[in-house]
Design an enzyme around this catalytic site. Structure first.
Site, PDB file in Angstrom:
ATOM      1  N   PRO A  23      -6.150  -0.099  -6.100  1.00  0.00           N
ATOM      2  CA  PRO A  23      -6.758  -1.268  -5.453  1.00  0.00           C
ATOM      3  C   PRO A  23      -5.753  -1.854  -4.469  1.00  0.00           C
ATOM      4  CG  PRO A  23      -6.035  -1.821  -7.677  1.00  0.00           C
ATOM      5  CD  PRO A  23      -5.805  -0.352  -7.509  1.00  0.00           C
ATOM      6  N   MET A  24      -6.144  -1.983  -3.193  1.00  0.00           N
ATOM      7  CA  MET A  24      -5.246  -2.484  -2.153  1.00  0.00           C
ATOM      8  C   MET A  24      -5.989  -3.506  -1.305  1.00  0.00           C
ATOM      9  SD  MET A  24      -3.442   1.129  -1.072  1.00  0.00           S
ATOM     10  CE  MET A  24      -4.991   2.068  -1.096  1.00  0.00           C
ATOM     11  N   VAL A  25      -5.455  -4.713  -1.227  1.00  0.00           N
ATOM     12  CA  VAL A  25      -6.108  -5.784  -0.480  1.00  0.00           C
ATOM     13  C   VAL A  25      -6.281  -5.376   0.981  1.00  0.00           C
ATOM     14  CG1 VAL A  25      -5.906  -8.175   0.302  1.00  0.00           C
ATOM     15  CG2 VAL A  25      -5.205  -7.562  -2.020  1.00  0.00           C
ATOM     16  N   CYS A 108       0.115  -7.673  -9.512  1.00  0.00           N
ATOM     17  CA  CYS A 108       0.479  -8.144  -8.173  1.00  0.00           C
ATOM     18  C   CYS A 108       1.738  -9.004  -8.243  1.00  0.00           C
ATOM     19  CB  CYS A 108      -0.662  -8.941  -7.548  1.00  0.00           C
ATOM     20  SG  CYS A 108      -0.275  -9.504  -5.878  1.00  0.00           S
ATOM     21  N   LYS A 147      -4.328  -3.256 -15.047  1.00  0.00           N
ATOM     22  CA  LYS A 147      -3.211  -2.669 -14.285  1.00  0.00           C
ATOM     23  C   LYS A 147      -2.026  -3.621 -14.430  1.00  0.00           C
ATOM     24  CE  LYS A 147      -1.946  -0.663  -9.803  1.00  0.00           C
ATOM     25  NZ  LYS A 147      -0.743  -1.432  -9.460  1.00  0.00           N
ATOM     26  N   ASN A 208       1.687   4.836 -12.111  1.00  0.00           N
ATOM     27  CA  ASN A 208       1.754   4.451 -10.704  1.00  0.00           C
ATOM     28  C   ASN A 208       3.224   4.242 -10.335  1.00  0.00           C
ATOM     29  OD1 ASN A 208       0.922   1.492  -8.805  1.00  0.00           O
ATOM     30  ND2 ASN A 208       0.957   3.585  -8.089  1.00  0.00           N
ATOM     31  N   GLY A 209       3.652   4.858  -9.233  1.00  0.00           N
ATOM     32  CA  GLY A 209       5.029   4.695  -8.782  1.00  0.00           C
ATOM     33  C   GLY A 209       5.748   6.014  -8.598  1.00  0.00           C
ATOM     34  N   ALA A 232      -0.833   4.433  -4.128  1.00  0.00           N
ATOM     35  CA  ALA A 232      -1.119   3.354  -3.181  1.00  0.00           C
ATOM     36  C   ALA A 232      -0.497   3.691  -1.828  1.00  0.00           C
ATOM     37  CB  ALA A 232      -0.601   2.023  -3.715  1.00  0.00           C
ATOM     38  N   GLU A 233       0.805   3.435  -1.673  1.00  0.00           N
ATOM     39  CA  GLU A 233       1.474   3.693  -0.394  1.00  0.00           C
ATOM     40  C   GLU A 233       1.399   5.167  -0.002  1.00  0.00           C
ATOM     41  OE1 GLU A 233       4.297   2.010   1.537  1.00  0.00           O
ATOM     42  OE2 GLU A 233       3.887  -0.032   0.853  1.00  0.00           O
TER      43      GLU A 233
END
Length: 481
Positions: A23-25, A108, A147, A208-209, A232-233
């Site tokens: 999930p990414m704003v 977050c 998360k 994640n990471g 994500a990134e």
């Protein structure tokens, strides 16, 4: 059907998905999710939604979820930030028919999350989190997931995960960094924390990471034993990451722009994605970086992308066999590849040489106290051009008298010396007037009393006999003030 839980939920509803887009704003919108699914992603999350705004604002619901419903966009998990159990449940009830699970954002680390009291800044409030998750698990027809970020201590992270499982969390995604690890301090994610949690809980775990290539995905699954990997990134810089490919940037950019035609989204989202995809190339062609920031239409964005493609292809044609990529990049800058954040020392160095080999691309210095035009940001330079007398010296800003209760500027004509919000509460509580803020609670209350007394006179007159009326020959209008 009964609500599936834990591993049954992962195997059946999520179809055993292993590759997830985070999930990414403003970044994991429908168009980007569809692009990612074309290139190996098996499960996607919506951008983080604000539960309180989602409950009260129908337009927010329509723009951020209902408008983006697509049968091909499944399985899908909707993520909320929240700090109130009732609000979280209300928002989830409005959402549950449009997704496969509801995720609570406890990861977050940004300042906005600290100010709003959500995300990773709730990780010490276990009683509140237990109540939120257990209530949602009880009321919803779909599972609840979480998360999180880790604590520095592995033992505390494990206990934290166990508490969330006990509350009713059915799938746990763990970002292996603490809430302090962000920006230049991002550092390396701890897979040891994730591995310890995976061994301790009885629900599916996603990691994640540190995910930059497909080889990292496979290595993380082997080392930690998790059921899936979230990116994500890495996904933003290479949407084909889960395919194990590193395609030319223009291939992904053109495909994304084509999908946006079918599933429109705000231009700011499109521009942000192009900045990520073309990141390494834009360090070289910085005039096109400025052009991409200025364009106002989708066609303009596509034109800048085509120009970047043309320049890259020219460079490819002139490239000699055996030439190595500039700087420390593993591939030429026109290939989709990860971006490695510089550490604190590198980021603060004024003459840092970035990954593409271009010197002097550091952050601009802060403007001086006198508002020197050469040191002002571009936005402030535009304001200065429109109004040459404008001064950005903070010491020259007007000083406002503060509200006695909250610290906001007070109303100049307020009889209570308060801001409008505090004045309204006080005037309502004490049935008083404040002409300065246009609040007339006392006046309206007295007017309503007079109106009620007039109605009483009219009712009594109607109940009188004709003889009594001859003795009481007054009209009700005479009693109106």
């Amino acid at each position: 059907m009964p609500k599936l839980q834990g591993f049954d939920f992962w195997r059946v509803t999520l179809k055993g998905s292993r590759y997830a887009v985070a999930p990414m704003v403003d970044q994991s919108e429908l168009a980007w999710r569809m692009l990612s699914r074309r290139h190996g992603a098996q499960i996607c999350y919506t951008p983080m939604l604000h539960a309180q705004v989602f409950v009260r604002d129908a337009n927010y619901r329509k723009e951020n979820l209902f408008h983006d419903v697509c049968p091909e966009d499944r399985p899908l998990i909707a993520q909320f930030c929240a700090n109130d159990p009732q609000v979280f449940v209300q928002a989830s009830l409005l959402t549950q028919d449009y997704c496969d699970a509801i995720d609570l954002n406890l990861g977050c680390p940004q300042m906005i999350a600290k100010r709003g009291h959500y995300g990773a800044f709730l990780q010490e409030e276990w009683e509140l989190l237990y109540k939120m998750i257990s209530l949602a698990n009880e009321k919803l027809s779909i599972p609840v997931t979480c998360k999180i970020r880790v604590f520095p201590e592995i033992e505390k992270t494990v206990e934290y995960a166990k508490m969330l499982q006990k509350a009713g969390c059915q799938l746990l995604t763990i970002h292996g960094r603490t809430k302090e690890q962000k920006g230049p301090l991002t550092g390396v994610a701890s897979w040891e924390h994730i591995k310890a949690v995976r061994k301790a809980v009885d629900i599916p775990v996603f990691a994640n990471g540190n995910i930059q290539y497909l080889s990292d995905v496979e290595r993380c699954i082997q080392e930690t034993g998790v059921q899936g990997i979230m990116s994500a990134e890495g996904n933003l810089h290479n949407p084909a990451l889960f395919e194990g490919r590193n395609p030319p940037v223009w291939e992904m950019a053109e495909e994304y722009l084509e999908i946006v035609q079918k599933y429109p989204c705000p231009l700011s989202y499109v521009r942000a994605h192009l900045f990520k995809l073309w990141h390494h190339t834009l360090q070289i062609h910085q005039e096109l970086r400025d052009e991409l920031a200025k364009v106002k239409t989708l066609a303009g964005v596509a034109e800048v992308s085509r120009e970047l493609k043309r320049r890259c292809q020219e460079e490819m044609a002139n490239q000699k066999e055996g030439d190595k990529p500039k700087g420390s990049l593993p591939f030429p800058h026109w290939i989709c590849q990860p971006y490695v954040r510089p550490g604190p020392k590198e980021a603060s160095s004024e003459n840092v040489e970035n990954q593409t080999g271009v010197k002097g691309y550091g952050k601009r210095p802060l403007e001086d106290e006198e508002g020197n035009p050469d040191a002002l940001s571009k936005n402030k330079q535009k304001k200065k051009a429109r109004n040459p007398n404008k001064n950005f010296d903070p010491s020259l800003k007007p000083k406002y008298v503060k509200c006695e209760q909250c610290g906001n500027p007070k109303g100049n004509k307020c009889v209570f010396n308060l801001c409008r919000g505090c004045c309204k509460k006080k005037a309502f509580r004490e049935t008083a007037d404040c002409p300065g803020h246009g609040l007339l609670f006392k006046t309206k209350y007295e007017k309503s009393l007079r109106w009620k007394s007039t109605e009483t006179v009219v009712e009594n007159r109607e109940s009188l006999s004709p003889l009594s009326l001859s003795l009481f020959p007054f009209s009700p209008s005479q009693f109106l003030f």
